[in-house]
Design a protein around this motif. Structure first.
Motif, PDB file in Angstrom:
ATOM      1  N   ALA A 268       0.833  -1.202   0.000  1.00 35.20           N
ATOM      2  CA  ALA A 268       0.000   0.000   0.000  1.00 35.20           C
ATOM      3  C   ALA A 268       0.869   1.255   0.000  1.00 35.20           C
ATOM      4  O   ALA A 268       0.603   2.217  -0.729  1.00 35.20           O
ATOM      5  CB  ALA A 268      -0.921  -0.003   1.217  1.00 35.20           C
ATOM      6  N   ALA A 269       1.924   1.249   0.809  1.00 41.94           N
ATOM      7  CA  ALA A 269       2.829   2.398   0.850  1.00 41.94           C
ATOM      8  C   ALA A 269       3.531   2.583  -0.490  1.00 41.94           C
ATOM      9  O   ALA A 269       3.680   3.710  -0.975  1.00 41.94           O
ATOM     10  CB  ALA A 269       3.857   2.212   1.964  1.00 41.94           C
ATOM     11  N   LEU A 270       3.944   1.469  -1.107  1.00 45.21           N
ATOM     12  CA  LEU A 270       4.613   1.550  -2.410  1.00 45.21           C
ATOM     13  C   LEU A 270       3.699   2.137  -3.480  1.00 45.21           C
ATOM     14  O   LEU A 270       4.134   2.938  -4.315  1.00 45.21           O
ATOM     15  CB  LEU A 270       5.094   0.160  -2.837  1.00 45.21           C
ATOM     16  CG  LEU A 270       6.397  -0.341  -2.218  1.00 45.21           C
ATOM     17  CD1 LEU A 270       6.660  -1.780  -2.623  1.00 45.21           C
ATOM     18  CD2 LEU A 270       7.562   0.552  -2.628  1.00 45.21           C
ATOM     19  N   VAL A 271       2.437   1.740  -3.461  1.00 45.11           N
ATOM     20  CA  VAL A 271       1.484   2.274  -4.440  1.00 45.11           C
ATOM     21  C   VAL A 271       1.372   3.792  -4.308  1.00 45.11           C
ATOM     22  O   VAL A 271       1.395   4.528  -5.296  1.00 45.11           O
ATOM     23  CB  VAL A 271       0.103   1.613  -4.262  1.00 45.11           C
ATOM     24  CG1 VAL A 271      -0.951   2.345  -5.097  1.00 45.11           C
ATOM     25  CG2 VAL A 271       0.162   0.154  -4.663  1.00 45.11           C
ATOM     26  N   ALA A 358       7.039   7.260   6.923  1.00 46.98           N
ATOM     27  CA  ALA A 358       7.376   8.682   6.998  1.00 46.98           C
ATOM     28  C   ALA A 358       7.235   9.357   5.634  1.00 46.98           C
ATOM     29  O   ALA A 358       6.709  10.473   5.533  1.00 46.98           O
ATOM     30  CB  ALA A 358       8.801   8.852   7.522  1.00 46.98           C
ATOM     31  N   LEU A 359       7.696   8.679   4.580  1.00 47.97           N
ATOM     32  CA  LEU A 359       7.599   9.253   3.228  1.00 47.97           C
ATOM     33  C   LEU A 359       6.139   9.481   2.832  1.00 47.97           C
ATOM     34  O   LEU A 359       5.803  10.511   2.230  1.00 47.97           O
ATOM     35  CB  LEU A 359       8.278   8.337   2.218  1.00 47.97           C
ATOM     36  CG  LEU A 359       9.814   8.342   2.208  1.00 47.97           C
ATOM     37  CD1 LEU A 359      10.343   7.265   1.281  1.00 47.97           C
ATOM     38  CD2 LEU A 359      10.340   9.717   1.784  1.00 47.97           C
ATOM     39  N   VAL A 360       5.266   8.530   3.162  1.00 49.10           N
ATOM     40  CA  VAL A 360       3.849   8.678   2.827  1.00 49.10           C
ATOM     41  C   VAL A 360       3.260   9.895   3.540  1.00 49.10           C
ATOM     42  O   VAL A 360       2.519  10.690   2.945  1.00 49.10           O
ATOM     43  CB  VAL A 360       3.057   7.409   3.184  1.00 49.10           C
ATOM     44  CG1 VAL A 360       1.555   7.652   3.080  1.00 49.10           C
ATOM     45  CG2 VAL A 360       3.464   6.250   2.270  1.00 49.10           C
ATOM     46  N   ILE A 361       3.589  10.066   4.819  1.00 55.42           N
ATOM     47  CA  ILE A 361       3.065  11.208   5.586  1.00 55.42           C
ATOM     48  C   ILE A 361       3.569  12.525   5.009  1.00 55.42           C
ATOM     49  O   ILE A 361       2.806  13.493   4.860  1.00 55.42           O
ATOM     50  CB  ILE A 361       3.475  11.086   7.069  1.00 55.42           C
ATOM     51  CG1 ILE A 361       2.770   9.890   7.717  1.00 55.42           C
ATOM     52  CG2 ILE A 361       3.145  12.371   7.836  1.00 55.42           C
ATOM     53  CD1 ILE A 361       3.233   9.588   9.126  1.00 55.42           C
ATOM     54  N   ILE A 362       4.853  12.562   4.656  1.00 57.76           N
ATOM     55  CA  ILE A 362       5.448  13.800   4.122  1.00 57.76           C
ATOM     56  C   ILE A 362       4.900  14.120   2.735  1.00 57.76           C
ATOM     57  O   ILE A 362       4.482  15.253   2.460  1.00 57.76           O
ATOM     58  CB  ILE A 362       6.983  13.669   4.071  1.00 57.76           C
ATOM     59  CG1 ILE A 362       7.548  13.506   5.483  1.00 57.76           C
ATOM     60  CG2 ILE A 362       7.608  14.871   3.374  1.00 57.76           C
ATOM     61  CD1 ILE A 362       8.999  13.055   5.519  1.00 57.76           C
ATOM     62  N   ILE A 363       4.877  13.130   1.861  1.00 60.17           N
ATOM     63  CA  ILE A 363       4.480  13.349   0.469  1.00 60.17           C
ATOM     64  C   ILE A 363       3.009  13.733   0.338  1.00 60.17           C
ATOM     65  O   ILE A 363       2.641  14.537  -0.518  1.00 60.17           O
ATOM     66  CB  ILE A 363       4.791  12.083  -0.375  1.00 60.17           C
ATOM     67  CG1 ILE A 363       6.299  11.996  -0.622  1.00 60.17           C
ATOM     68  CG2 ILE A 363       4.036  12.088  -1.696  1.00 60.17           C
ATOM     69  CD1 ILE A 363       6.737  10.734  -1.328  1.00 60.17           C
ATOM     70  N   THR A 364       2.163  13.173   1.182  1.00 61.46           N
ATOM     71  CA  THR A 364       0.730  13.479   1.094  1.00 61.46           C
ATOM     72  C   THR A 364       0.363  14.798   1.766  1.00 61.46           C
ATOM     73  O   THR A 364      -0.815  15.146   1.852  1.00 61.46           O
ATOM     74  CB  THR A 364      -0.106  12.342   1.704  1.00 61.46           C
ATOM     75  OG1 THR A 364       0.301  12.114   3.065  1.00 61.46           O
ATOM     76  CG2 THR A 364       0.055  11.059   0.902  1.00 61.46           C
ATOM     77  N   GLY A 365       1.362  15.535   2.252  1.00 61.01           N
ATOM     78  CA  GLY A 365       1.131  16.873   2.776  1.00 61.01           C
ATOM     79  C   GLY A 365       0.394  16.932   4.093  1.00 61.01           C
ATOM     80  O   GLY A 365      -0.359  17.894   4.345  1.00 61.01           O
TER      81      GLY A 365
END
Length: 518
Positions: A268-271, A358-365
């Motif tokens: 899910a995170a990769l998607v 962490a990347l998902v949280i940062i990238i999704t603003g």
């Protein structure tokens, strides 16, 4: 009034209580107030800052320990990855060796105790306080922590107790007491007893209450608000049904649950990351810049570093000694092999899964910034304002939900599985510490298991703040004692390592034909 009438009125009162939302909510409030009052002093002691700074002494303790082990073993975490994978695959496993579970099962059990809500909720806490830069320090802590895991898990197997019925007991309480005695060092039994006490507290905190608390937060966020103790009772019943079967029962569950939930969450995170591939470079830029500047967060660079190391230690438990308890049950006559296998834990747990969260949280603003300055917008409590005001697991859920509106439902399943697997693994850790102090026996073990399940209910009912503070304090207290023991036993580990590598090089140690990972 006869006994039948008394029972009738008692049941009637209970039914009325169950249907009163206000009354049920008051149970949660009472539990939270009592728990906060009882644990405040312990939390303050563990996280006291170094004189003249705001830097918690326990974080420095973990950093120094992991760095010393990395240098002492010649960066073993990078040299031994290939052999570690071969061991997990069962290429060197002899089923006739002493122990209860395979290398793969031991790794799965230990991972189920580390890959959990620390990766989902813990990372969210780190970046909401320390900003994107906290991620950098989490990664570094994970890489250094691989050497700590190697050291403690090697000792866990070397000094374990093997019983006539085929069961084993191991962990820091055994290798500290027996290792110190073997080397003629004083104080081993005292340190071992201290670790056992802290391990029991850690099993009730980070390995139990925190998991139940965040599982309830995710479930109630989907189905609507309801008292946490209800979630706690359900979890307690299911967990008890598993842990009564011991380590073999736990291993059979975790070897199936851990790969499934890990793959589901990572995919899910990769998607989401692939959908936002153009922002990945920017996100890593934020992580690197924030690691050394703080990007305007409260506490700046030091704040990012503290949060990164705290959450990494809570997530992968390197240096804590907990994983050594699970790894001690492995089928092997070569202690250092399980040290190699354990190297993979911090890498999988922190370097891969925590970083992706962490990347998902940062990238999704999800972290709010000032359009004019680009700096984080801070609330009154010094934490970064988030898109919907959420924190912990709710923040991670919001990040995934921003990409897929339906994903919070999937994440709820992952959270429940993560929480469940972590709780059953930590119940084993706490049980081994309990039996070290009070002795083996069904009645003594049952007493601990019942207590463990009671704390599941308490954790689900309490607020996140007191629960996570107590969880951190208990787990870090374990690390204080464990790392002291490791320092004094480093020469023992070095001898085991050199002997094994020498025999592996000369061909004395060969692959075992017919072995399997299971």
């Amino acid at each position: 009034m006869n006994n039948k009438n008394k029972i009738f009125y008692a049941l009637s009162a209970l039914v009325l209580l169950m249907h009163s939302k206000m009354a049920m909510a008051s149970v949660d409030e009472t539990v939270n107030e009592a728990f906060s009052w009882a644990t405040g002093w312990f939390v303050g002691l563990i996280f006291a800052p170094l004189p003249g700074t705001s830097f918690p002494w326990i974080v420095l303790w973990l950093v120094i320990g992991a760095s010393v082990f990395t240098l002492y073993f010649g960066f073993i975490q990078f040299r031994a990855v290939g052999h570690s994978i071969a061991l997990v695959k069962g290429e060197y496993t002899n089923p006739r060796d002493a122990g209860e579970v395979s290398h793969f099962q031991a790794l799965a059990t230990a991972l189920s105790g580390t890959v959990g809500l620390g990766n989902i909720a813990g990372v969210a806490v780190a970046v909401s306080i320390g900003g994107a830069g906290a991620t950098f320090w989490m990664i570094l802590a994970g890489l250094l922590g691989m050497a700590s895991k190697f050291a403690e898990c090697t000792l866990g197997v070397k000094y374990r107790n093997e019983y006539s019925d085929g069961t084993v007991s191991g962990g820091p309480m055994y290798y500290i007491s027996k290792g110190f005695k073997e080397r003629g060092l004083p104080g081993g039994k005292i340190l071992a007893a201290m670790f056992a006490v802290f391990c029991i507290l850690g099993s009730l905190g980070g390995g139990n209450m925190f998991q139940a608390n965040q599982a309830h937060a995710q479930i109630s966020g989907i189905v609507g608000d309801y008292p946490g103790w209800i979630t706690g009772l359900v979890f307690a019943a299911i967990v008890f049904a598993v842990i009564v079967g011991g380590i073999k029962s736990i291993a059979r569950v975790t070897e199936k649950v851990v790969p499934f939930m890990g793959v589901m969450y990572v995919l899910a995170a990769l998607v989401i990351l692939l959908m936002n591939a153009d922002k990945i470079g920017w996100a890593f830029g934020q992580i690197i810049e924030g690691a050394f500047t703080g990007l305007g967060i409260a506490g700046g660079f030091v704040g990012a570093l503290i949060q990164g190391f705290k959450r990494a230690a809570f997530s992968n438990e390197a240096g804590v000694g907990s994983a050594a308890i699970a790894h001690s049950a492995v089928k092997t006559n070569e202690p250092v092999t399980e040290g190699f296998v354990s190297l993979l834990e911090p890498f999988i747990d922190t370097v891969l899964i925590c970083t992706m969260t962490a990347l998902v949280i940062i990238i999704t603003g999800q972290l709010m910034t000032d359009p004019a300055t680009g700096l984080y917008m801070l609330g009154e409590n010094g934490r970064i304002l988030t898109a919907d005001g959420s924190s912990g697991v709710a923040l991670t859920s919001a990040a995934f939900g921003s990409a897929f509106s339906w994903f919070p439902y999937i994440l709820a399943v992952a959270v429940v599985l993560f929480a469940f697997s972590t709780m059953i693994s930590w119940s084993y850790y706490g049980l081994k510490a309990w039996t070290y102090l009070f002795g083996e026996g069904q009645s003594k073990e049952l007493a601990y298991k019942l207590m463990f399940c009671v704390f599941i209910v308490i954790g689900a009912a309490a607020n996140l703040g007191p629960v996570i503070d107590f969880s951190d304090a208990a787990i870090f207290a374990m690390a204080v004692v464990n790392i002291i023991g490791l320092y004094f036993l480093l020469p023992v580990i070095k001898r085991e390592l050199n002997s094994y590598l020498s025999r592996l090089k000369t061909g004395e140690i060969v692959k075992f034909k017919g072995a399997t990972a299971k």
